[in-house]
Enzyme design. Structure first.
Site, PDB file in Angstrom:
ATOM      1  CD  GLN A 193     -12.432  -8.196  -4.311  1.00  0.00           C
ATOM      2  OE1 GLN A 193     -12.989  -8.054  -5.400  1.00  0.00           O
ATOM      3  NE2 GLN A 193     -11.407  -8.996  -4.153  1.00  0.00           N
ATOM      4  CG  HIS A 224     -18.836  -7.255  10.781  1.00  0.00           C
ATOM      5  ND1 HIS A 224     -19.679  -6.203  10.437  1.00  0.00           N
ATOM      6  CD2 HIS A 224     -17.594  -6.853  10.400  1.00  0.00           C
ATOM      7  CE1 HIS A 224     -18.976  -5.238   9.884  1.00  0.00           C
ATOM      8  NE2 HIS A 224     -17.706  -5.603   9.847  1.00  0.00           N
ATOM      9  CG  ASP A 238     -15.364  -3.426   9.031  1.00  0.00           C
ATOM     10  OD1 ASP A 238     -16.099  -4.087   8.277  1.00  0.00           O
ATOM     11  OD2 ASP A 238     -15.390  -3.549  10.280  1.00  0.00           O
ATOM     12  NE  ARG A 286     -15.996  -5.687 -13.949  1.00  0.00           N
ATOM     13  CZ  ARG A 286     -15.870  -6.944 -13.573  1.00  0.00           C
ATOM     14  NH1 ARG A 286     -14.752  -7.605 -13.785  1.00  0.00           N
ATOM     15  NH2 ARG A 286     -16.882  -7.552 -12.968  1.00  0.00           N
ATOM     16  CG  HIS A 324     -17.700  -7.758  -7.992  1.00  0.00           C
ATOM     17  ND1 HIS A 324     -16.877  -7.470  -9.055  1.00  0.00           N
ATOM     18  CD2 HIS A 324     -17.103  -8.778  -7.338  1.00  0.00           C
ATOM     19  CE1 HIS A 324     -15.822  -8.269  -9.030  1.00  0.00           C
ATOM     20  NE2 HIS A 324     -15.937  -9.069  -7.986  1.00  0.00           N
ATOM     21  CG  ASN A 342     -17.550 -10.215 -11.223  1.00  0.00           C
ATOM     22  OD1 ASN A 342     -16.826 -10.050 -12.199  1.00  0.00           O
ATOM     23  ND2 ASN A 342     -17.142 -10.903 -10.153  1.00  0.00           N
ATOM     24  CD  GLU A 343     -15.329 -14.191 -11.235  1.00  0.00           C
ATOM     25  OE1 GLU A 343     -15.355 -14.673 -10.085  1.00  0.00           O
ATOM     26  OE2 GLU A 343     -14.268 -13.915 -11.824  1.00  0.00           O
ATOM     27  CG  ASN A 391     -14.319 -11.904 -14.796  1.00  0.00           C
ATOM     28  OD1 ASN A 391     -14.397 -11.053 -15.680  1.00  0.00           O
ATOM     29  ND2 ASN A 391     -14.880 -11.737 -13.621  1.00  0.00           N
ATOM     30  CE1 TYR A 404      -7.700 -13.205 -11.832  1.00  0.00           C
ATOM     31  CE2 TYR A 404      -9.913 -13.933 -12.355  1.00  0.00           C
ATOM     32  CZ  TYR A 404      -9.053 -12.963 -11.878  1.00  0.00           C
ATOM     33  OH  TYR A 404      -9.546 -11.755 -11.451  1.00  0.00           O
ATOM     34  CD  GLU A 444     -12.574 -10.127 -12.059  1.00  0.00           C
ATOM     35  OE1 GLU A 444     -11.963 -11.086 -11.551  1.00  0.00           O
ATOM     36  OE2 GLU A 444     -13.621  -9.667 -11.579  1.00  0.00           O
TER      37      GLU A 444
END
Length: 491
Positions: A41, A61, A73, A98, A143, A187-188, A330, A332, A399
């Protein structure tokens, strides 16, 4: 720094506009604060030096499913600008950072036969700069960015991925473990398996629901356990660190207090959080019983010769159980859950296996993400549920964050953090053992299928400028004020 102080003054005025008044609450000294990012990311440099291709390189891509037709990219160009990232962390005053390491940046072919010295040097430089700035590095091994070579061999549906992951983990422990003391294996994994294997909204987008996500999870749990045991037996005695997973979970609130909806909410939690947490954190280990029973029954009804949910052997159950030093979380948002009126058995499907229906309360404030509603009290309930069901583990919140659009004066994000930090304090006062809180994210970045149309950052990134300048938002100054004072006003 002078510019930052000027911006701070202006942003503090924006914070005061929220009129947050009330009792000042002091966070415990044992609670550390940080921010988080993920390699794909933010890093860019997708083919810099000898880095190999990963599944998100291939996915972005070769498909046109990213909302703004963008990719990672260049992203935030942290591959070339990590020193600016460290400056931002210093400006915020965080205790830790992290970040994840790109598997294909340090093992270009995915296998351990060839190690990238440039890839190792990049992370060495970042880690050393963090330590020099008195910021503790925390590394996520996986991740979501599997080397494409390994995906071509079946990815996480291939049981041999356990050994390939261990090769990668061992390289990371050897290279960085002298300085990195907190490790997150995955992660997740729920998102990896549900959206990438059962669905098509994350790479590799296989879309084989009802089968592929269960195979994926089975492999990931065994890979996590083997990495834990490797660290525990070989590296912990000399590196003295800790290791665990980070699981994503919303709070599942019964839509009504009817027995059916209460049961539906409990089942939803077990099929989502319990799927990964129960084998590791429960006293008995293995998948939740409700999962085993429902998937087995529905598989039988659908004509399968065995359950679509793979079985662990007794030895595997014992090997996986207890493989944690902390409970990584994590979180939200919250969802209302009810029992649906229709039931289908015709085709294998994870959501049909769960057999519940989730939806938001229309009164809950929203965000730029359709799924993310602002419900702070759900955070408190979830933390207490983990505390009660898994024997009060040390919880590290890795998160928590809010999405908006193109906005530097992000008062809605400030309101979100103020509410969720108060809920965190409520849970701590309830007796939950929370030691870490992590804001997502340090800066705006590539938000998967949403590209750059949704922003989670404390810092604004101008993706139209090739220099990718970063500017603190109002929320950055709010978070800095919380970290400086280690207090928050009750909302």
């Amino acid at each position: 720094m002078a510019f930052f102080k000027l911006i701070a003054l202006l942003c503090l005025l924006a914070v005061s506009a929220l009129n947050v008044k009330g009792e000042v609450r002091k966070f415990p000294d044992t609670l550390s604060f940080g921010v988080a990012t993920a390699a794909y990311q933010i890093e860019g440099g997708w083919n810099a030096s000898d880095k190999g291709e990963n599944i998100w390189d291939r996915f972005t891509h070769t498909t046109d499913t990213i909302k703004d037709r963008s990719n990672g990219d260049v992203a935030c160009d942290s591959y070339n600008q990590h020193k600016r990232d460290v400056e931002m962390l210093k400006e915020l005053g965080v205790d830790f950072y992290r970040f994840s390491i790109s598997w294909s940046r340090i093992l270009p072919e995915g296998f351990s036969n060839r190690l990238s010295q440039d890839g190792i040097a990049y992370y060495d430089s970042l880690i050393n700069d963090l330590i020099q700035a008195n910021i503790t590095p925390s590394i996520t091994l996986y991740h979501w960015d599997l080397p494409q070579n390994l995906q071509d061999l079946g990815g996480w549906a291939n049981p041999l991925m356990v050994d390939y992951f261990i090769d990668f983990a061992e390289v990371a422990f050897e290279a960085f473990g002298d300085r990195v003391k907190t490790w997150i294996t995955f992660n997740e994994p729920w998102v990896v398996c549900i959206e990438g294997y059962g669905g098509v909204t994350k790479a590799p987008a296989l879309g084989i629901s009802g089968i592929a996500e269960y195979m994926c999870a089975h492999t990931i749990l065994k890979a996590h356990a083997k990495a834990y045991h490797l660290y525990d037996e070989v590296y912990r005695p000399i590196q003295n660190g800790r290791i665990g997973m980070s699981l994503n979970a919303g709070w599942d609130e019964p839509a009504t207090q009817s027995p059916a909806d209460i049961e539906a909410a409990q089942r939803n939690t077990q099929f989502n959080l319990g799927w990964y947490a129960h084998p590791v954190f429960s006293r008995e280990g293995d998948y939740p019983q409700v999962m085993k029973d429902r998937v087995a029954q529905k598989s039988l009804e659908q004509g399968y010769s065995r359950s679509r949910l793979p079985e662990f052997t007794p030895e595997e159950i014992a090997y996986i159980r207890g493989t944690y030093d902390f409970f990584g979380l994590n979180h939200y948002t919250t969802t209302l859950v009810r029992m649906p009126t229709m039931r289908s058995i015709a085709k294998a499907n994870f959501w049909d296996d769960v057999g519940t229906e989730g939806f938001p309360d229309p009164s809950w404030p929203g965000s730029a993400s359709s799924w993310l509603k602002v419900v702070p009290w759900g955070f408190r309930k979830l933390l207490n549920w983990i505390n009660e069901n898994y024997n009060n583990p040390e919880i590290m919140v890795f998160e928590n964050g809010f999405s908006d659009r193109d906005n530097k004066d992000d008062v809605d994000r400030i309101s979100y953090y103020n509410g969720y930090l108060n809920a965190l304090m409520d849970a701590i006062e309830d007796g939950c053992n929370v030691s870490i809180y992590t804001a997502w994210s340090l800066m705006d970045n590539f938000e998967w299928l949403e590209g750059y149309t949704e922003r989670f950052g404390l810092y604004y990134v101008d993706f139209n400028d090739p220099r990718r300048p970063r500017t603190p938002k109002a929320s950055a100054l709010y978070y800095k004020s919380v970290l400086d004072s280690r207090t928050i006003e009750r909302d």
